[in-house]
Enzyme design. Structure first.
Site, short mmCIF file in Angstrom:
data_model
loop_
_atom_site.label_atom_id
_atom_site.label_comp_id
_atom_site.label_asym_id
_atom_site.label_seq_id
_atom_site.Cartn_x
_atom_site.Cartn_y
_atom_site.Cartn_z
N GLY A 1 52.51 75.56 3.05
CA GLY A 1 53.54 76.47 2.55
C GLY A 1 54.14 77.32 3.65
O GLY A 1 54.46 78.49 3.45
N GLY B 1 57.00 79.81 3.32
CA GLY B 1 56.92 80.95 2.40
C GLY B 1 57.01 82.29 3.09
O GLY B 1 56.91 82.41 4.32
N TYR C 1 50.64 83.38 -14.21
CA TYR C 1 50.55 83.34 -12.74
C TYR C 1 49.15 83.80 -12.31
O TYR C 1 48.52 83.18 -11.46
CB TYR C 1 51.64 84.22 -12.10
CG TYR C 1 51.39 84.46 -10.63
CD1 TYR C 1 51.58 83.44 -9.70
CD2 TYR C 1 50.93 85.69 -10.17
CE1 TYR C 1 51.32 83.63 -8.34
CE2 TYR C 1 50.65 85.90 -8.81
CZ TYR C 1 50.85 84.87 -7.91
OH TYR C 1 50.59 85.06 -6.58
N LYS D 1 46.18 81.69 -10.21
CA LYS D 1 45.50 82.12 -8.99
C LYS D 1 43.99 82.18 -9.19
O LYS D 1 43.21 81.89 -8.28
CB LYS D 1 46.02 83.48 -8.52
CG LYS D 1 47.48 83.48 -8.11
CD LYS D 1 47.81 82.49 -7.02
CE LYS D 1 47.29 82.84 -5.66
NZ LYS D 1 47.68 81.82 -4.64
N SER E 1 60.08 84.17 -2.85
CA SER E 1 58.94 84.91 -3.39
C SER E 1 59.38 85.93 -4.43
O SER E 1 60.39 86.62 -4.26
CB SER E 1 58.23 85.63 -2.25
OG SER E 1 57.24 86.48 -2.75
P1 NAP Z 1 56.92 82.02 -1.54
O1 NAP Z 1 57.72 82.65 -0.47
O2 NAP Z 1 57.64 81.56 -2.76
O3 NAP Z 1 56.08 80.83 -0.91
C1 NAP Z 1 55.49 79.84 -1.70
C2 NAP Z 1 55.22 78.66 -0.79
O4 NAP Z 1 54.54 77.65 -1.55
C3 NAP Z 1 56.51 78.03 -0.26
O5 NAP Z 1 56.29 77.68 1.09
C4 NAP Z 1 56.66 76.78 -1.11
O6 NAP Z 1 57.28 75.70 -0.42
C5 NAP Z 1 55.21 76.43 -1.34
N1 NAP Z 1 55.07 75.55 -2.51
C6 NAP Z 1 55.34 75.83 -3.80
N2 NAP Z 1 55.12 74.74 -4.56
C7 NAP Z 1 54.72 73.76 -3.71
C8 NAP Z 1 54.36 72.40 -3.87
N3 NAP Z 1 54.36 71.79 -5.07
N4 NAP Z 1 54.00 71.68 -2.77
C9 NAP Z 1 54.00 72.26 -1.54
N5 NAP Z 1 54.34 73.54 -1.33
C10 NAP Z 1 54.70 74.28 -2.39
O7 NAP Z 1 55.78 83.02 -2.06
P2 NAP Z 1 54.80 83.98 -1.26
O8 NAP Z 1 54.95 85.32 -1.86
O9 NAP Z 1 54.95 83.81 0.20
O10 NAP Z 1 53.41 83.40 -1.72
C11 NAP Z 1 52.57 82.70 -0.81
C12 NAP Z 1 51.14 82.82 -1.28
O11 NAP Z 1 50.76 84.19 -1.33
C13 NAP Z 1 50.89 82.24 -2.68
O12 NAP Z 1 49.64 81.62 -2.67
C14 NAP Z 1 50.88 83.49 -3.54
O13 NAP Z 1 50.16 83.29 -4.72
C15 NAP Z 1 50.19 84.47 -2.60
N6 NAP Z 1 50.39 85.87 -2.91
C16 NAP Z 1 51.64 86.40 -2.85
C17 NAP Z 1 51.80 87.75 -3.17
C18 NAP Z 1 53.14 88.43 -3.12
O14 NAP Z 1 53.28 89.56 -3.59
N7 NAP Z 1 54.16 87.80 -2.55
C19 NAP Z 1 50.70 88.53 -3.55
C20 NAP Z 1 49.44 87.93 -3.59
C21 NAP Z 1 49.29 86.61 -3.26
P3 NAP Z 1 58.86 75.40 -0.53
O15 NAP Z 1 59.50 76.19 0.58
O16 NAP Z 1 58.96 73.95 -0.32
O17 NAP Z 1 59.31 75.85 -1.89
#
Ligand code: NAP
Length: 356
Positions: free
Chosen positions: A16, A19, A168, A172, A210
């Site tokens: 990812g 992201g 969601y 997780k 995100s």
């Molecule tokens: P994000 O910017 O939407 O990133 C999500 C990533 O997952 C993107 O790189 C996306 O790739 C990839 N992805 C989604 N579906 C996929 C699939 N089927 N196959 C391969 N890759 C896939 O969100 P983020 O906020 O950075 O989240 C990243 C991680 O942090 C996640 O595990 C999330 O649960 C965790 N997290 C986030 C937060 C927050 O507040 N943002 C808080 C706690 C935990 P594409 O570019 O190809 O779509």
């Protein structure tokens, strides 16, 4: 933090990599001179990869892209080849999903299985870091009533989310449980889990998917102008989350889960910071809606604002203990004002919010 080991001769894999959270992690790895094996869904999307490529051009490390999808078995084999450390960040972060099973649960849970089973097949892997979430620690703010010591800690697990309530958070929780199950069944690599609360701060890419951006955008685009809900939550800067991942990846002694959350705060406090910094140029909310009103109209306004959600979250605080991350990962949390105002400024600069 105990002495980190930076063996920059071995590549490091990041799932990812496109992201929001992964962006700053890749930046930290490039700063240290690593070759990053970036597993992405579309390595030909040059527009989406531009920010990562710009970073690689300025920093000592380098990036190699590999095409991979969480739902395709064996997809990560090539990207993981030769890596000692694997960072599994990929998982959809969306607060509204049409089909929670397909859109959230499957990529989170099956994706984690797919990546970690590949670690079992890849001899070079010694450490896997999974980006979980505080959403795997708790489901609703009301859960605080049932924990010991009146604050969430790493020993708490979310037991209240489901496919129909906070899906969601459920995704997780299932994903992190899957990770621990696979990790405990072998002894070549160790698992470290990072559990961030809501991540804020500027992204390395303006192309953000995100939900962190969606939420903060709603403070400034008029969505909340007639009032906001009073919900307690934890927040953390995206750069501190990257530092936590680095410590988790390369510090031999770290173990277990790490609540990575700088501040226990709430929607009204975030609005207050935005108002005091950006003045009246944006329609930031000034009023807090009474809980009874949100309970009545919530379900008509947003599908996921169910009566159960309102009862168990609105007007209730979030309190988490972040001391393990400070003591063992060495995190110095940035001020909340810095994260929020720099993020909002970036949204202004990229036209995601417009002054009145
Ligand atoms: P994000 O910017 O939407 O990133 C999500 C990533 O997952 C993107 O790189 C996306 O790739 C990839 N992805 C989604 N579906 C996929 C699939 N089927 N196959 C391969 N890759 C896939 O969100 P983020 O906020 O950075 O989240 C990243 C991680 O942090 C996640 O595990 C999330 O649960 C965790 N997290 C986030 C937060 C927050 O507040 N943002 C808080 C706690 C935990 P594409 O570019 O190809 O779509």
């Amino acid at each position: 933090m105990t002495n980190p080991i930076y063996d920059t001769s071995a590549p490091v894999m990041v799932t990812g990599a496109t992201g929001y959270v992964a962006g700053w992690l890749v930046a930290r790895l490039l700063e240290k001179g690593f070759t990053v094996h970036a597993a992405v869904r579309d390595p030909n999307n040059t527009e989406k990869l531009k920010s990562l490529n710009d970073l690689a051009a300025q920093l000592p490390g380098s990036i190699q892209y590999f095409k991979a999808d969480l739902l395709a078995e064996g997809s990560y084999a090539e990207a993981m080849q030769g890596c000692q450390v694997v960072f599994h960040t990929a998982s959809p972060f969306s607060l509204s999903a049409q089909n929670p099973q397909k859109d959230l649960i499957e990529p989170a849970q099956l994706g984690t299985r797919n990546v970690l089973e590949q670690a079992n097949r890849t001899e070079s892997v010694r450490r896997v870091v999974v980006t979980s979430s505080c959403a795997a620690i708790y489901g609703d703010n009301a859960d605080l009533e049932n924990v010991e010591g009146e604050q969430f800690t790493e020993s708490d697990w979310n037991t209240t989310s489901s496919l129909t309530h906070q899906p969601y958070s459920y995704s997780k929780t299932l994903a992190e449980k899957e990770a621990w199950k696979i990790a405990k069944a072998q002894d070549r690599w160790s698992l470290v889990v990072i559990n961030p609360s809501l991540v804020l701060g500027p992204g390395i890419s303006p192309m953000a998917t995100s939900a962190s951006f969606t939420l903060i955008q709603q403070f400034g685009d008029g969505t909340m102008k007639s009032g906001m809900v009073d919900i307690g939550m934890g927040v953390v800067d995206v750069r501190d989350v990257a530092d936590a991942h680095m410590a988790a990846g390369f510090s031999p002694s770290v173990q277990g889960r790490y609540i990575t959350s700088g501040y226990n705060t709430s929607f009204p406090k975030l609005a207050e910071i935005l108002r005091s910094h950006f003045g009246k140029a944006f329609p930031f909310p000034t009023q807090t809606l009474p809980k009874w009103l949100v309970w009545i109209v919530g379900p008509f306004v947003a599908e996921n604002t169910t009566r159960k959600y309102v009862s168990r979250n609105v007007g209730l605080p979030f309190v988490a203990d972040n001391s393990k991350s400070i003591q063992e990962l060495g995190i110095h949390y940035r001020p909340l004002e810095t994260s929020l105002t720099e993020m909002f400024q970036q949204m202004i600069d990229n036209g995601l919010v417009n002054a009145k």
